[in-house]
Motif scaffolding. Structure first.
Motif: not given
Length: 156
Positions: A27-49
């Motif tokens: 996991v962790g391939d092709f990651t991207s992150a965003t934080s719309p508000t203080s304390g909130t974090i979203y990450i999209s990523y690919r599961d290679i397997s």
């Protein structure tokens, strides 16, 4: 195999702390992150397997995380994530096993459920998404089939 890691600094980059979000194998391939508000974090990523598009969410500044799978159709390459509000999340990415398609995933409930659409067929593509407001969504991407840089926008 790789793990999805999260690194943060609370002192303007002087020191960093790292934690593991997902250790599911490849996991962790092709990651991207965003934080719309203080304390909130979203990450999209690919599961290679598995070839899946996954999503990680923290609402406590990265102390704890929940993870889920968004798309299992051989997807998740070249993810890009944006969040114009804390509850609205958009992800652009490439499906690569079932077909070479530029896809769009949308959640309006902070990642609990997702709607997925195909924007258009394309070749191997990099994507970048931006959304300054809920009704203004912009995606730029490279289509190697036509060797063109392309732009898509949402029109409500």
């Amino acid at each position: 195999m790789a793990d999805l890691k999260f690194t943060k600094s609370t002192d303007d980059g002087q020191t960093w702390s790292t934690s593991t979000i997902d250790s599911g194998g490849g996991v962790g391939d092709f990651t991207s992150a965003t934080s719309p508000t203080s304390g909130t974090i979203y990450i999209s990523y690919r599961d290679i397997s598995l070839g899946d598009l996954n999503f990680a969410k923290s609402i406590d500044d990265g102390q704890t995380w929940s993870t889920s799978t968004i798309d299992t159709s051989g997807a998740g390459k070249w993810t890009s994530i944006t969040s114009p509000t804390s509850g609205t999340i958009y992800i652009s990415y490439r499906e690569h096993i079932s077909g070479n398609n530029l896809k769009f995933a949308k959640s309006e409930d902070a990642g609990q459920t997702w709607n997925i659409t195909v924007i258009q067929p394309c070749g191997d593509t990099d994507t970048s998404i931006s959304s300054p407001t809920v009704n203004n969504i912009f995606i730029s991407y490279y289509d190697d089939t036509s060797e063109d840089l392309k732009f898509a926008k949402y029109i409500p």
